[in-house]
Design a protein around this motif. Structure first.
Motif, PDB file in Angstrom:
ATOM      1  N   VAL A 223       0.836  -1.199   0.000  1.00  8.38           N
ATOM      2  CA  VAL A 223       0.000   0.000   0.000  1.00  8.38           C
ATOM      3  C   VAL A 223       0.872   1.249   0.000  1.00  8.38           C
ATOM      4  O   VAL A 223       0.613   2.200  -0.750  1.00  8.38           O
ATOM      5  N   ARG A 224       1.899   1.260   0.833  1.00 10.93           N
ATOM      6  CA  ARG A 224       2.833   2.399   0.830  1.00 10.93           C
ATOM      7  C   ARG A 224       3.543   2.496  -0.517  1.00 10.93           C
ATOM      8  O   ARG A 224       3.755   3.595  -1.048  1.00 10.93           O
ATOM      9  N   PHE A 225       3.907   1.346  -1.059  1.00  7.69           N
ATOM     10  CA  PHE A 225       4.545   1.321  -2.372  1.00  7.69           C
ATOM     11  C   PHE A 225       3.652   1.969  -3.427  1.00  7.69           C
ATOM     12  O   PHE A 225       4.082   2.839  -4.183  1.00  7.69           O
ATOM     13  N   ARG A 226       2.387   1.557  -3.455  1.00  9.44           N
ATOM     14  CA  ARG A 226       1.462   2.110  -4.451  1.00  9.44           C
ATOM     15  C   ARG A 226       1.171   3.591  -4.189  1.00  9.44           C
ATOM     16  O   ARG A 226       0.916   4.347  -5.126  1.00  9.44           O
ATOM     17  N   ALA A 227       1.218   4.010  -2.928  1.00 12.78           N
ATOM     18  CA  ALA A 227       0.978   5.417  -2.609  1.00 12.78           C
ATOM     19  C   ALA A 227       2.063   6.308  -3.198  1.00 12.78           C
ATOM     20  O   ALA A 227       1.847   7.503  -3.419  1.00 12.78           O
ATOM     21  N   ILE A 228       3.234   5.738  -3.464  1.00 10.98           N
ATOM     22  CA  ILE A 228       4.329   6.477  -4.089  1.00 10.98           C
ATOM     23  C   ILE A 228       4.380   6.204  -5.589  1.00 10.98           C
ATOM     24  O   ILE A 228       4.426   7.117  -6.421  1.00 10.98           O
ATOM     25  N   HIS A 229       4.339   4.942  -5.936  1.00 11.45           N
ATOM     26  CA  HIS A 229       4.513   4.515  -7.324  1.00 11.45           C
ATOM     27  C   HIS A 229       3.410   5.001  -8.257  1.00 11.45           C
ATOM     28  O   HIS A 229       3.665   5.337  -9.420  1.00 11.45           O
ATOM     29  N   SER A 230       2.179   5.075  -7.775  1.00  9.21           N
ATOM     30  CA  SER A 230       1.040   5.398  -8.637  1.00  9.21           C
ATOM     31  C   SER A 230       1.153   6.769  -9.290  1.00  9.21           C
ATOM     32  O   SER A 230       0.596   6.996 -10.375  1.00  9.21           O
ATOM     33  N   TRP A 231       1.870   7.671  -8.650  1.00 13.09           N
ATOM     34  CA  TRP A 231       1.961   9.029  -9.201  1.00 13.09           C
ATOM     35  C   TRP A 231       2.761   9.076 -10.499  1.00 13.09           C
ATOM     36  O   TRP A 231       2.627  10.031 -11.281  1.00 13.09           O
ATOM     37  N   SER A 232       3.565   8.056 -10.763  1.00 11.14           N
ATOM     38  CA  SER A 232       4.260   8.019 -12.054  1.00 11.14           C
ATOM     39  C   SER A 232       3.260   7.834 -13.187  1.00 11.14           C
ATOM     40  O   SER A 232       3.395   8.442 -14.262  1.00 11.14           O
ATOM     41  N   PHE A 233       2.238   7.028 -12.954  1.00  7.26           N
ATOM     42  CA  PHE A 233       1.181   6.861 -13.960  1.00  7.26           C
ATOM     43  C   PHE A 233       0.360   8.145 -14.103  1.00  7.26           C
ATOM     44  O   PHE A 233      -0.024   8.517 -15.216  1.00  7.26           O
ATOM     45  N   CYS A 234       0.094   8.791 -12.988  1.00  5.64           N
ATOM     46  CA  CYS A 234      -0.641  10.066 -13.042  1.00  5.64           C
ATOM     47  C   CYS A 234       0.156  11.098 -13.826  1.00  5.64           C
ATOM     48  O   CYS A 234      -0.405  11.828 -14.660  1.00  5.64           O
ATOM     49  N   GLY A 235       1.457  11.161 -13.567  1.00  2.00           N
ATOM     50  CA  GLY A 235       2.309  12.093 -14.298  1.00  2.00           C
ATOM     51  C   GLY A 235       2.325  11.803 -15.784  1.00  2.00           C
ATOM     52  O   GLY A 235       2.302  12.722 -16.614  1.00  2.00           O
ATOM     53  N   ALA A 236       2.353  10.510 -16.141  1.00  2.00           N
ATOM     54  CA  ALA A 236       2.329  10.132 -17.553  1.00  2.00           C
ATOM     55  C   ALA A 236       1.038  10.593 -18.211  1.00  2.00           C
ATOM     56  O   ALA A 236       1.051  11.153 -19.319  1.00  2.00           O
ATOM     57  N   ALA A 237      -0.085  10.364 -17.529  1.00  2.00           N
ATOM     58  CA  ALA A 237      -1.382  10.766 -18.088  1.00  2.00           C
ATOM     59  C   ALA A 237      -1.465  12.280 -18.264  1.00  2.00           C
ATOM     60  O   ALA A 237      -1.999  12.775 -19.266  1.00  2.00           O
ATOM     61  N   VAL A 238      -0.934  13.019 -17.297  1.00  2.00           N
ATOM     62  CA  VAL A 238      -0.927  14.487 -17.398  1.00  2.00           C
ATOM     63  C   VAL A 238      -0.061  14.932 -18.581  1.00  2.00           C
ATOM     64  O   VAL A 238      -0.445  15.839 -19.341  1.00  2.00           O
TER      65      VAL A 238
END
Length: 237
Positions: free
Chosen positions: A101-116
Protein backbone atom coordinates in the motif's frame (compact mmCIF):
# COMPACT_ATOMS: atom_id res chain seq x y z
CA UNK A 1 8.65 -20.98 2.16
CA UNK A 2 5.50 -20.64 4.24
CA UNK A 3 3.45 -19.75 1.18
CA UNK A 4 4.79 -22.72 -0.79
CA UNK A 5 4.18 -25.12 2.09
CA UNK A 6 0.63 -23.85 2.50
CA UNK A 7 -0.15 -24.19 -1.20
CA UNK A 8 1.17 -27.76 -1.26
CA UNK A 9 -1.12 -28.71 1.62
CA UNK A 10 -3.79 -31.10 0.25
CA UNK A 11 -6.42 -29.37 2.37
CA UNK A 12 -5.65 -26.11 0.59
CA UNK A 13 -5.91 -27.77 -2.79
CA UNK A 14 -9.41 -28.94 -1.96
CA UNK A 15 -10.45 -25.36 -1.18
CA UNK A 16 -9.32 -23.98 -4.56
CA UNK A 17 -12.40 -23.32 -6.63
CA UNK A 18 -13.13 -24.36 -10.17
CA UNK A 19 -12.76 -21.75 -12.97
CA UNK A 20 -16.52 -21.15 -13.15
CA UNK A 21 -16.53 -20.34 -9.45
CA UNK A 22 -14.29 -17.30 -10.04
CA UNK A 23 -16.89 -14.56 -9.38
CA UNK A 24 -17.89 -16.23 -6.13
CA UNK A 25 -14.26 -16.48 -5.03
CA UNK A 26 -13.68 -12.81 -5.83
CA UNK A 27 -16.77 -11.78 -3.89
CA UNK A 28 -15.76 -13.95 -0.93
CA UNK A 29 -12.24 -12.49 -0.77
CA UNK A 30 -13.40 -8.88 -1.04
CA UNK A 31 -16.19 -9.36 1.47
CA UNK A 32 -13.89 -11.00 4.02
CA UNK A 33 -10.94 -8.59 3.69
CA UNK A 34 -12.11 -4.97 3.75
CA UNK A 35 -8.59 -3.55 3.44
CA UNK A 36 -7.85 -5.65 0.39
CA UNK A 37 -11.20 -4.59 -1.08
CA UNK A 38 -10.21 -0.94 -0.57
CA UNK A 39 -6.84 -1.67 -2.16
CA UNK A 40 -8.56 -3.28 -5.15
CA UNK A 41 -10.90 -0.29 -5.42
CA UNK A 42 -7.94 2.08 -5.68
CA UNK A 43 -6.29 -0.25 -8.18
CA UNK A 44 -9.47 -0.25 -10.25
CA UNK A 45 -9.60 3.55 -10.43
CA UNK A 46 -5.91 3.91 -11.22
CA UNK A 47 -5.93 1.10 -13.76
CA UNK A 48 -9.13 2.25 -15.45
CA UNK A 49 -7.64 5.70 -15.99
CA UNK A 50 -4.36 4.26 -17.27
CA UNK A 51 -6.04 1.93 -19.73
CA UNK A 52 -8.24 4.72 -21.10
CA UNK A 53 -5.14 6.60 -22.26
CA UNK A 54 -3.75 4.11 -24.78
CA UNK A 55 -6.63 3.84 -27.30
CA UNK A 56 -7.02 7.62 -27.30
CA UNK A 57 -3.30 8.03 -27.98
CA UNK A 58 -3.60 5.66 -30.94
CA UNK A 59 -6.33 7.85 -32.41
CA UNK A 60 -4.60 11.15 -31.61
CA UNK A 61 -1.22 10.18 -33.02
CA UNK A 62 -2.88 9.34 -36.32
CA UNK A 63 -5.57 12.00 -36.63
CA UNK A 64 -4.01 14.99 -34.82
CA UNK A 65 -0.26 14.47 -35.20
CA UNK A 66 -0.42 12.57 -38.53
CA UNK A 67 2.14 10.05 -37.28
CA UNK A 68 2.60 6.73 -39.04
CA UNK A 69 2.74 3.28 -37.49
CA UNK A 70 6.43 3.45 -36.61
CA UNK A 71 6.25 6.69 -34.62
CA UNK A 72 3.07 5.56 -32.87
CA UNK A 73 4.57 2.22 -31.89
CA UNK A 74 7.73 3.92 -30.58
CA UNK A 75 5.74 6.30 -28.35
CA UNK A 76 3.11 3.85 -27.11
CA UNK A 77 5.10 0.62 -26.81
CA UNK A 78 8.80 0.76 -27.61
CA UNK A 79 9.88 3.53 -25.22
CA UNK A 80 7.85 2.31 -22.21
CA UNK A 81 8.73 -1.38 -22.56
CA UNK A 82 12.35 -0.88 -23.61
CA UNK A 83 13.14 1.42 -20.67
CA UNK A 84 10.94 -0.35 -18.11
CA UNK A 85 13.72 -2.70 -16.87
CA UNK A 86 15.84 0.32 -15.90
CA UNK A 87 13.20 1.37 -13.36
CA UNK A 88 12.74 -2.09 -11.80
CA UNK A 89 15.74 -1.99 -9.37
CA UNK A 90 14.61 1.33 -7.87
CA UNK A 91 11.08 0.09 -7.27
CA UNK A 92 12.29 -3.31 -6.07
CA UNK A 93 14.23 -1.68 -3.23
CA UNK A 94 11.13 0.23 -2.15
CA UNK A 95 8.84 -2.78 -2.30
CA UNK A 96 11.37 -4.84 -0.36
CA UNK A 97 11.13 -2.53 2.66
CA UNK A 98 7.53 -1.30 2.42
CA UNK A 99 4.01 -2.69 2.46
CA UNK A 100 2.47 -2.73 -1.01
CA UNK A 101 0.00 0.00 0.00
CA UNK A 102 2.83 2.40 0.83
CA UNK A 103 4.55 1.32 -2.37
CA UNK A 104 1.46 2.11 -4.45
CA UNK A 105 0.98 5.42 -2.61
CA UNK A 106 4.33 6.48 -4.09
CA UNK A 107 4.51 4.52 -7.32
CA UNK A 108 1.04 5.40 -8.64
CA UNK A 109 1.96 9.03 -9.20
CA UNK A 110 4.26 8.02 -12.05
CA UNK A 111 1.18 6.86 -13.96
CA UNK A 112 -0.64 10.07 -13.04
CA UNK A 113 2.31 12.09 -14.30
CA UNK A 114 2.33 10.13 -17.55
CA UNK A 115 -1.38 10.77 -18.09
CA UNK A 116 -0.93 14.49 -17.40
CA UNK A 117 1.95 14.66 -19.89
CA UNK A 118 -0.13 12.95 -22.56
CA UNK A 119 -2.99 15.36 -21.85
CA UNK A 120 -0.69 18.37 -22.17
CA UNK A 121 0.83 16.91 -25.31
CA UNK A 122 -2.62 16.75 -26.92
CA UNK A 123 -3.86 20.13 -25.64
CA UNK A 124 -0.65 21.98 -26.59
CA UNK A 125 0.08 19.84 -29.64
CA UNK A 126 3.51 19.22 -28.13
CA UNK A 127 5.31 16.02 -29.22
CA UNK A 128 7.91 16.55 -26.47
CA UNK A 129 5.20 16.09 -23.84
CA UNK A 130 4.16 12.82 -25.47
CA UNK A 131 7.75 11.60 -25.19
CA UNK A 132 7.83 12.69 -21.52
CA UNK A 133 4.63 10.74 -20.96
CA UNK A 134 6.18 7.63 -22.51
CA UNK A 135 9.22 7.97 -20.25
CA UNK A 136 7.05 8.26 -17.14
CA UNK A 137 5.02 5.31 -18.35
CA UNK A 138 8.24 3.28 -18.44
CA UNK A 139 8.88 4.24 -14.80
CA UNK A 140 5.35 3.20 -13.89
CA UNK A 141 5.54 -0.09 -15.76
CA UNK A 142 8.80 -0.92 -13.99
CA UNK A 143 7.18 -0.70 -10.57
CA UNK A 144 3.93 -2.24 -11.69
CA UNK A 145 5.67 -5.31 -13.07
CA UNK A 146 6.93 -6.34 -9.63
CA UNK A 147 4.03 -5.11 -7.48
CA UNK A 148 1.62 -6.96 -9.75
CA UNK A 149 3.18 -10.33 -8.92
CA UNK A 150 3.97 -9.76 -5.24
CA UNK A 151 1.64 -7.12 -3.82
CA UNK A 152 -1.26 -9.38 -2.86
CA UNK A 153 1.03 -11.39 -0.56
CA UNK A 154 1.06 -8.45 1.88
CA UNK A 155 -2.67 -9.03 2.42
CA UNK A 156 -3.29 -12.74 1.95
CA UNK A 157 -2.92 -15.50 4.53
CA UNK A 158 -0.35 -18.05 3.26
CA UNK A 159 -3.02 -20.58 2.38
CA UNK A 160 -5.05 -18.11 0.30
CA UNK A 161 -2.48 -16.41 -1.94
CA UNK A 162 -3.94 -18.04 -5.05
CA UNK A 163 -7.40 -16.71 -4.27
CA UNK A 164 -6.09 -13.20 -3.66
CA UNK A 165 -4.09 -13.26 -6.89
CA UNK A 166 -7.12 -14.60 -8.76
CA UNK A 167 -9.15 -11.69 -7.40
CA UNK A 168 -6.52 -9.22 -8.56
CA UNK A 169 -6.29 -10.79 -12.02
CA UNK A 170 -10.07 -10.97 -12.43
CA UNK A 171 -10.62 -7.31 -11.58
CA UNK A 172 -7.76 -6.32 -13.86
CA UNK A 173 -9.45 -8.24 -16.66
CA UNK A 174 -12.74 -6.48 -16.02
CA UNK A 175 -11.23 -3.00 -16.27
CA UNK A 176 -9.06 -4.10 -19.18
CA UNK A 177 -12.21 -5.09 -21.04
CA UNK A 178 -14.32 -2.05 -20.17
CA UNK A 179 -11.88 0.88 -20.09
CA UNK A 180 -10.79 0.91 -23.78
CA UNK A 181 -14.36 0.51 -24.99
CA UNK A 182 -15.53 3.26 -22.66
CA UNK A 183 -12.74 5.63 -23.74
CA UNK A 184 -13.39 5.16 -27.46
CA UNK A 185 -17.17 5.35 -27.01
CA UNK A 186 -16.79 8.62 -25.09
CA UNK A 187 -14.45 9.98 -27.77
CA UNK A 188 -16.86 9.05 -30.57
CA UNK A 189 -19.77 10.63 -28.71
CA UNK A 190 -17.83 13.87 -28.29
CA UNK A 191 -16.91 13.82 -31.97
CA UNK A 192 -20.60 13.39 -32.80
CA UNK A 193 -21.23 16.63 -30.90
CA UNK A 194 -19.00 18.39 -33.46
CA UNK A 195 -15.93 18.67 -31.25
CA UNK A 196 -12.67 18.29 -33.14
CA UNK A 197 -10.07 15.58 -32.54
CA UNK A 198 -8.03 17.63 -30.05
CA UNK A 199 -11.03 18.73 -27.99
CA UNK A 200 -12.59 15.26 -27.88
CA UNK A 201 -9.34 13.51 -26.97
CA UNK A 202 -8.52 16.14 -24.36
CA UNK A 203 -11.81 15.64 -22.54
CA UNK A 204 -11.36 11.87 -22.48
CA UNK A 205 -7.81 12.29 -21.17
CA UNK A 206 -9.02 14.71 -18.50
CA UNK A 207 -11.32 11.99 -17.19
CA UNK A 208 -8.46 9.48 -17.36
CA UNK A 209 -6.28 11.82 -15.29
CA UNK A 210 -9.07 12.36 -12.74
CA UNK A 211 -9.57 8.60 -12.31
CA UNK A 212 -5.83 7.91 -12.04
CA UNK A 213 -5.35 10.70 -9.47
CA UNK A 214 -8.36 9.44 -7.49
CA UNK A 215 -6.78 5.98 -7.37
CA UNK A 216 -3.38 7.34 -6.32
CA UNK A 217 -4.96 9.57 -3.67
CA UNK A 218 -6.88 6.54 -2.45
CA UNK A 219 -3.62 4.68 -1.91
CA UNK A 220 -2.26 7.65 0.06
CA UNK A 221 -5.37 7.66 2.25
CA UNK A 222 -5.26 3.89 2.71
CA UNK A 223 -1.59 4.01 3.65
CA UNK A 224 -2.21 6.70 6.26
CA UNK A 225 -5.21 4.84 7.63
CA UNK A 226 -3.40 1.54 7.94
CA UNK A 227 -0.32 3.22 9.44
CA UNK A 228 -2.44 5.01 12.04
CA UNK A 229 -4.12 1.76 13.10
CA UNK A 230 -0.76 -0.02 13.29
CA UNK A 231 0.61 2.80 15.46
CA UNK A 232 -2.38 2.60 17.80
CA UNK A 233 -1.94 -1.15 18.18
CA UNK A 234 1.75 -0.78 19.01
CA UNK A 235 0.97 1.88 21.60
CA UNK A 236 -1.39 -0.48 23.40
CA UNK A 237 1.09 -3.35 23.56
Amino acid sequence: DGVLAAERDPAVGRRIGRPWQGPAIVWKVLRKDARFAQFMGCMFLLGFGNIMVVPILVIVLRDQFSYGYLASIVLISTIPYLLMPLAVPMWARLLDRAHVVRFRAIHSWSFCGAAVCFLLGVVLHAPAMLVAGSLLLAVGYGGGSIAWNLGHVDFSPPAETSQYMATHVTLNGVRGLIAPLFAVAMYERLRAWNLDVRESASLVLVLAVVLAVAGAAGFVWLNKSMSAIATMKRSHV
